[in-house]
Design a protein around this motif. Structure first.
Motif, PDB file in Angstrom:
ATOM      1  N   LEU A   1       4.454   9.901  -9.483  1.00  0.00           N
ATOM      2  CA  LEU A   1       4.018  10.016 -10.873  1.00  0.00           C
ATOM      3  C   LEU A   1       3.456  11.413 -11.133  1.00  0.00           C
ATOM      4  N   LEU A   2       2.674  11.912 -10.187  1.00  0.00           N
ATOM      5  CA  LEU A   2       2.103  13.251 -10.320  1.00  0.00           C
ATOM      6  C   LEU A   2       3.176  14.332 -10.300  1.00  0.00           C
ATOM      7  N   ALA A   3       4.220  14.101  -9.492  1.00  0.00           N
ATOM      8  CA  ALA A   3       5.275  15.110  -9.355  1.00  0.00           C
ATOM      9  C   ALA A   3       6.390  14.944 -10.388  1.00  0.00           C
ATOM     10  N   ALA A   4       6.391  13.834 -11.107  1.00  0.00           N
ATOM     11  CA  ALA A   4       7.487  13.513 -12.026  1.00  0.00           C
ATOM     12  C   ALA A   4       7.778  14.595 -13.066  1.00  0.00           C
ATOM     13  N   PRO A   5       6.745  15.247 -13.661  1.00  0.00           N
ATOM     14  CA  PRO A   5       7.050  16.272 -14.675  1.00  0.00           C
ATOM     15  C   PRO A   5       7.835  17.463 -14.125  1.00  0.00           C
ATOM     16  N   PHE A   6       7.847  17.629 -12.818  1.00  0.00           N
ATOM     17  CA  PHE A   6       8.446  18.817 -12.222  1.00  0.00           C
ATOM     18  C   PHE A   6       9.714  18.526 -11.411  1.00  0.00           C
ATOM     19  N   SER A   7      10.069  17.253 -11.257  1.00  0.00           N
ATOM     20  CA  SER A   7      11.175  16.918 -10.351  1.00  0.00           C
ATOM     21  C   SER A   7      11.935  15.678 -10.826  1.00  0.00           C
ATOM     22  N   VAL A   8      13.243  15.826 -10.975  1.00  0.00           N
ATOM     23  CA  VAL A   8      14.093  14.681 -11.327  1.00  0.00           C
ATOM     24  C   VAL A   8      14.069  13.641 -10.209  1.00  0.00           C
ATOM     25  N   LYS A   9      14.080  14.120  -8.965  1.00  0.00           N
ATOM     26  CA  LYS A   9      14.055  13.221  -7.812  1.00  0.00           C
ATOM     27  C   LYS A   9      12.774  12.394  -7.795  1.00  0.00           C
ATOM     28  N   SER A  10      11.654  13.035  -8.110  1.00  0.00           N
ATOM     29  CA  SER A  10      10.373  12.319  -8.134  1.00  0.00           C
ATOM     30  C   SER A  10      10.345  11.279  -9.251  1.00  0.00           C
ATOM     31  N   ARG A  11      10.954  11.600 -10.385  1.00  0.00           N
ATOM     32  CA  ARG A  11      11.000  10.624 -11.482  1.00  0.00           C
ATOM     33  C   ARG A  11      11.813   9.396 -11.076  1.00  0.00           C
ATOM     34  N   HIS A  12      12.911   9.631 -10.358  1.00  0.00           N
ATOM     35  CA  HIS A  12      13.723   8.503  -9.889  1.00  0.00           C
ATOM     36  C   HIS A  12      12.940   7.660  -8.883  1.00  0.00           C
ATOM     37  N   LYS A  13      12.265   8.303  -7.945  1.00  0.00           N
ATOM     38  CA  LYS A  13      11.477   7.574  -6.942  1.00  0.00           C
ATOM     39  C   LYS A  13      10.339   6.799  -7.589  1.00  0.00           C
ATOM     40  N   PHE A  14       9.732   7.385  -8.622  1.00  0.00           N
ATOM     41  CA  PHE A  14       8.665   6.689  -9.341  1.00  0.00           C
ATOM     42  C   PHE A  14       9.194   5.404  -9.972  1.00  0.00           C
ATOM     43  N   LYS A  15      10.373   5.481 -10.597  1.00  0.00           N
ATOM     44  CA  LYS A  15      10.966   4.299 -11.223  1.00  0.00           C
ATOM     45  C   LYS A  15      11.284   3.221 -10.187  1.00  0.00           C
ATOM     46  N   LEU A  16      11.789   3.636  -9.020  1.00  0.00           N
ATOM     47  CA  LEU A  16      12.071   2.669  -7.957  1.00  0.00           C
ATOM     48  C   LEU A  16      10.800   1.969  -7.496  1.00  0.00           C
ATOM     49  N   SER A  17       9.739   2.761  -7.252  1.00  0.00           N
ATOM     50  CA  SER A  17       8.467   2.187  -6.796  1.00  0.00           C
ATOM     51  C   SER A  17       7.866   1.272  -7.858  1.00  0.00           C
ATOM     52  N   LEU A  18       7.996   1.671  -9.124  1.00  0.00           N
ATOM     53  CA  LEU A  18       7.474   0.842 -10.213  1.00  0.00           C
ATOM     54  C   LEU A  18       8.230  -0.484 -10.294  1.00  0.00           C
ATOM     55  N   HIS A  19       9.534  -0.434 -10.057  1.00  0.00           N
ATOM     56  CA  HIS A  19      10.352  -1.645 -10.091  1.00  0.00           C
ATOM     57  C   HIS A  19       9.942  -2.603  -8.973  1.00  0.00           C
ATOM     58  N   ILE A  20       9.676  -2.063  -7.804  1.00  0.00           N
ATOM     59  CA  ILE A  20       9.223  -2.888  -6.678  1.00  0.00           C
ATOM     60  C   ILE A  20       7.861  -3.507  -6.993  1.00  0.00           C
ATOM     61  N   PHE A  21       6.970  -2.722  -7.571  1.00  0.00           N
ATOM     62  CA  PHE A  21       5.643  -3.215  -7.942  1.00  0.00           C
ATOM     63  C   PHE A  21       5.760  -4.361  -8.952  1.00  0.00           C
ATOM     64  N   LYS A  22       6.609  -4.175  -9.967  1.00  0.00           N
ATOM     65  CA  LYS A  22       6.802  -5.205 -10.984  1.00  0.00           C
ATOM     66  C   LYS A  22       7.368  -6.486 -10.355  1.00  0.00           C
ATOM     67  N   TRP A  23       8.306  -6.320  -9.420  1.00  0.00           N
ATOM     68  CA  TRP A  23       8.928  -7.469  -8.748  1.00  0.00           C
ATOM     69  C   TRP A  23       7.882  -8.322  -8.041  1.00  0.00           C
ATOM     70  N   HIS A  24       6.913  -7.676  -7.402  1.00  0.00           N
ATOM     71  CA  HIS A  24       5.848  -8.415  -6.720  1.00  0.00           C
ATOM     72  C   HIS A  24       4.915  -9.094  -7.723  1.00  0.00           C
TER      73      HIS A  24
ATOM     74  N   VAL B   1       0.851  -1.211   0.000  1.00  0.00           N
ATOM     75  CA  VAL B   1       0.000   0.000   0.000  1.00  0.00           C
ATOM     76  C   VAL B   1       0.879   1.251   0.000  1.00  0.00           C
ATOM     77  N   LYS B   2       1.894   1.271   0.863  1.00  0.00           N
ATOM     78  CA  LYS B   2       2.815   2.408   0.905  1.00  0.00           C
ATOM     79  C   LYS B   2       3.510   2.601  -0.439  1.00  0.00           C
ATOM     80  N   ASN B   3       3.946   1.516  -1.033  1.00  0.00           N
ATOM     81  CA  ASN B   3       4.650   1.611  -2.311  1.00  0.00           C
ATOM     82  C   ASN B   3       3.736   2.142  -3.416  1.00  0.00           C
ATOM     83  N   THR B   4       2.482   1.705  -3.397  1.00  0.00           N
ATOM     84  CA  THR B   4       1.522   2.164  -4.410  1.00  0.00           C
ATOM     85  C   THR B   4       1.241   3.652  -4.253  1.00  0.00           C
ATOM     86  N   VAL B   5       1.075   4.086  -3.012  1.00  0.00           N
ATOM     87  CA  VAL B   5       0.848   5.514  -2.749  1.00  0.00           C
ATOM     88  C   VAL B   5       2.050   6.338  -3.215  1.00  0.00           C
TER      89      VAL B   5
END
Length: 314
Positions: free
Chosen positions: A279-302, A269-273
């Motif tokens: 994802l919403l912040a990704a267009p405005f922040s490099v850091k957010s884009r990196h965090k989105f990719k990490l969370s997506l990778h964890i989601f895919k792993w599950h 649940v935390k990872n999905t949130v």
């Protein structure tokens, strides 16, 4: 095979493609120990760089063990621990640089404290600022809530990231970048759990030691530089998955099935949130884009059933 001479301390360093760092670490060791004898063992986990050749060329007195493949941090250390002959061990990260007198001070303290099974000097960043050295044992509360808030509201229970101690301090567990270990303790508790490939192996070890009456101490008048995360920066997605895998192993070993189930659901649940917010912040922040990719990778792993091939293990 000739008999290995017994020394006061066995220093064990695990290497995986960090040749220059290992050499800097080895170069710094003599300043740390003036009154104790030591032997250095470098365990190579199947490096593809020139690490082994560099070590053998520049430090012929160092024992090198070549595993041929990446066995993980816990298993590689255990191989060296089985061969070590000393009263104390120092499990040292390759990205550390020793400070003057550190080994002498820590071993002096461990010799005085009979219940000290583990000890660590104060870890320092490259600029000399304090680095996190102590850690709490993981629980549902620490893993599913906000750790910064726990430190804020319960400072006596949850260690600050930059814990400053004026005298040796008994803590729940230690960060394993420069972990001193008493041989007598390992006779009761054993070595690392090979079920941990990377992350939380020292936390589990400290907890098993405490259950047998062995305490973990931060020794603040000794210090060591830790150039944190040099290996992890090379493969951030695989490293994140390996942390999740180790956390799952820790909870499976120590808690009931329902606690583990709550952990998995809560973390997903935390990872999905986090995934959606970044994802919403990704267009405005490099850091957010990196965090989105990490969370997506964890989601895919599950979704794929937690495959080993997506982590660091082969």
């Amino acid at each position: 095979m000739s008999e290995v001479k017994r020394v006061d301390l066995s220093i064990i360093i695990i290497n995986f493609n960090t040749g220059s760092l290992v050499c800097d670490c080895l170069e710094s060791l003599p300043c740390g120990a003036k009154r104790y004898s030591y032997r250095v063992i470098v365990v190579d986990n199947g490096s593809s760089d020139d690490s082994v050749a560099l070590v053998r060329q520049r430090f012929p007195g160092v024992t090198v063990i070549e595993n041929g493949r990446n066995l993980g941090f816990a298993a590689a250390n255990n191989i060296a621990l089985e061969q070590a002959e000393s009263e104390y061990y120092l499990l040292l990260n390759s990205d550390t640089v020793m400070c003057e007198g550190t080994i002498d001070r820590v071993l002096d303290f461990m010799a005085q404290e009979e219940d000290c099974g583990f000890a660590s000097p104060q870890l320092l960043n490259r600029d000399g600022s304090l680095q996190n050295t102590a850690a709490n044992f993981p629980t549902l509360l620490t893993e599913l809530s906000n750790k910064s808030l726990l430190r804020l509201f319960f400072p006596s229970k949850y260690y600050k990231k930059k814990l400053a101690a004026e005298a040796p301090l008994a803590v729940e567990s230690l960060v394993g970048a420069a972990l001193f270990v008493k041989e007598k303790m390992t006779g009761q508790v054993g070595f690392y759990d090979n079920g941990y490939f990377f992350f939380l192996e020292e936390t589990d070890w400290c907890q098993r030691g405490l259950e047998q009456g062995w305490k973990s101490y931060l020794v603040p008048d000794a210090a060591i530089y830790h150039l944190q995360g040099q290996t992890a920066k090379q493969v951030p997605f695989a490293v994140r998955i390996e942390y999740w895998r180790s956390r799952y192993h820790y909870f499976k070993q120590r808690f009931s099935w329902w606690v583990f189930a709550v952990l998995v659901v809560g973390l997903l649940v935390k990872n999905t949130v986090n995934l959606l917010l970044n994802l919403l912040a990704a267009p405005f922040s490099v850091k957010s884009r990196h965090k989105f990719k990490l969370s997506l990778h964890i989601f895919k792993w599950h979704i794929l059933g937690l495959p080993a091939g997506m982590g660091l293990s082969e």
